[in-house]
Design a protein around this motif. Structure first.
Motif, PDB file in Angstrom:
ATOM      1  N   PRO A  93      13.169  18.553  -5.987  1.00 23.57           N
ATOM      2  CA  PRO A  93      12.253  18.173  -7.068  1.00 23.57           C
ATOM      3  C   PRO A  93      11.478  16.910  -6.718  1.00 23.57           C
ATOM      4  O   PRO A  93      11.961  16.047  -5.983  1.00 23.57           O
ATOM      5  CB  PRO A  93      13.196  17.937  -8.254  1.00 23.57           C
ATOM      6  CG  PRO A  93      14.504  17.547  -7.625  1.00 23.57           C
ATOM      7  CD  PRO A  93      14.579  18.313  -6.334  1.00 23.57           C
ATOM      8  N   HIS A  95      19.904  17.401  -8.458  1.00 20.92           N
ATOM      9  CA  HIS A  95      19.658  18.822  -8.220  1.00 20.92           C
ATOM     10  C   HIS A  95      20.752  19.424  -7.344  1.00 20.92           C
ATOM     11  O   HIS A  95      21.186  20.559  -7.550  1.00 20.92           O
ATOM     12  CB  HIS A  95      18.299  19.005  -7.546  1.00 20.92           C
ATOM     13  CG  HIS A  95      17.899  20.434  -7.359  1.00 20.92           C
ATOM     14  ND1 HIS A  95      17.402  21.216  -8.370  1.00 20.92           N
ATOM     15  CD2 HIS A  95      17.947  21.233  -6.259  1.00 20.92           C
ATOM     16  CE1 HIS A  95      17.144  22.427  -7.917  1.00 20.92           C
ATOM     17  NE2 HIS A  95      17.469  22.463  -6.632  1.00 20.92           N
ATOM     18  N   PRO A 152      24.582  19.216  -9.834  1.00 20.96           N
ATOM     19  CA  PRO A 152      24.319  19.267 -11.272  1.00 20.96           C
ATOM     20  C   PRO A 152      25.579  18.963 -12.091  1.00 20.96           C
ATOM     21  O   PRO A 152      26.694  19.313 -11.699  1.00 20.96           O
ATOM     22  CB  PRO A 152      23.839  20.705 -11.503  1.00 20.96           C
ATOM     23  CG  PRO A 152      24.416  21.480 -10.357  1.00 20.96           C
ATOM     24  CD  PRO A 152      24.426  20.519  -9.202  1.00 20.96           C
TER      25      PRO A 152
END
Length: 296
Positions: free
Chosen positions: A112, A288, A291
Motif C-alpha cells: 500500500p 498489510h 494484519p
C-alpha cells in the motif's frame, strides 16, 4: 562446483568465507540501504521499461524497505542449478522486461501507498511574516519557509500526488507559489475564496479528495500537512485523514483545544516531511503484512 550467494544480492563467492570481507556493507545493504536503488534499469532495458513512473519506483522501494533483514551469513539452503532450464542470452533479454512488469504488478498488489498529500500554504510552505500586500489586500510577494521548495521537489520526484488545501485568495496563491515554482507541482488546488468556505469545513477536504479522483474511502491513505491545529488538524481528523502538524510557526497556539485537534504526527520543518511519509508507508506495509485479527 558450489557458489555461495551473498544475502539479498547477486554477488557470488567460491566459499562462505569469501563473503566475510564484504559482510559489513552487505548487512547495511540488507537493512538501512534496502530499496535505495529502486528498480534497476540498465541501458539494455531502458527503452523497454521507459514507461515506469516515479510511483512505480517508490512502491518497489517501500516493498524492499519493509522486508529489510539482518543477514546471518549461515549458508544452509542449497539450490541445484542442474534442475534449471537454461536459455540463450537473446531469449533472456527478451523475457526480462515482461518479467519486471509482472513482478511490479505483484508488488503493487501487496504494497500500500499514500494516495495523496494535502498541503496548507501559510506558515506551512510560505513564511507569513514575509508577506507583502498591495492596496487591494492581495499578497504580491512572500518568502518560503527554509526547506519548503526542496520538500515539494522531493515529494514530486517520489511520485506523491500533491494538492493545495488552503484558506486565502486565489490570486495571492498564484502569485506566491507560482513565483517560487511550486504551483505546477499541485494536481489540485482547493482555495477557500473559490470554494466559499474555509477549513476546518469538511467541504474543503472533500473537494480535494474528489479533484484527485479519490473517494472518502481513501481518506485513511491521505495525509494533511498544516500549521493550524483547529483548521488543518481538526478538519483532517474529523474526516479520517492522517493529520501532520508542522510546528514551525509560533504565531498560533501549540495546544489543542479539543481532542480532535490532536495531530497524528508532528514535524518542525518542511524538510522533515519526506522521511515521515516514508516511515508512514513502511508502517502501512507492516500492517498489510501482519494484519491485526479482530474478534467478531
Amino acid at each position: 562446483m558450489t557458489l555461495v550467494s551473498a544475502p539479498g544480492k547477486h554477488a557470488f563467492s567460491a566459499t562462505p568465507e569469501g563473503q566475510l570481507p564484504a559482510a559489513e556493507i552487505t548487512s547495511v545493504s540488507c537493512q538501512e540501504l534496502a530499496g535505495r536503488g529502486t528498480i534497476l534499469v540498465n541501458d539494455m532495458f531502458r527503452d523497454a521499461l521507459a514507461g515506469l513512473t516515479a510511483e512505480d519506483h517508490r512502491v518497489v522501494k517501500r516493498y524492499l524497505q519493509a522486508r529489510a533483514f539482518l543477514p546471518s551469513f549461515q549458508f544452509n539452503q542449497r539450490f541445484d542449478l542442474s534442475t534449471v532450464e537454461f536459455s540463450s542470452w537473446t531469449d533472456l533479454a527478451a523475457w526480462i522486461p515482461g518479467r519486471v512488469k509482472t513482478v511490479l504488478e505483484e508488488v503493487r498488489a501487496q504494497q500500500p501507498l499514500l494516495k495523496a498529500v494535502f498541503l496548507d500554504s501559510g506558515d506551512t510552505l510560505v513564511n507569513e511574516d514575509t508577506e507583502v500586500f498591495d492596496d487591494e489586500g492581495y499578497v504580491i510577494e512572500a518568502g518560503l519557509i527554509p526547506g519548503a521548495l526542496e520538500m515539494v521537489n522531493a515529494l514530486t520526484r517520489e511520485g506523491y500526488r500533491l494538492a493545495l488545501v488552503a484558506d486565502g485568495q486565489v490570486r495571492s496563491f498564484a502569485t506566491i507559489l507560482g513565483g517560487h515554482g511550486i504551483e505546477p507541482h499541485f494536481e489540485a488546488q482547493v482555495i477557500s475564496e473559490a470554494e466559499g468556505c474555509s477549513k476546518p469545513d469538511a467541504r474543503m477536504f472533500q473537494k480535494a479528495i474528489s479533484s484527485l479522483g479519490l473517494s472518502q474511502n481513501d481518506a485513511k491513505d491521505i495525509v494533511m500537512v498544516g500549521n493550524h491545529l483547529e483548521r488543518d488538524i481538526g478538519g483532517a481528523n474529523q474526516l479520517g485523514i492522517i493529520s501532520i502538524w508542522q510546528s514551525w510557526s509560533k504565531k498560533r497556539t501549540h495546544i489543542p483545544e479539543f481532542d480532535h485537534e490532536i495531530p497524528r504526527y508532528t514535524i518542525r520543518t518542511p524538510g522533515e516531511l519526506p522521511a515521515l511519509l516514508e516511515e508512514i508507508e513502511r508502517q502501512m506495509a507492516r500492517c498489510h503484512m501482519n494484519p491485526v485479527k479482530t474478534s467478531a
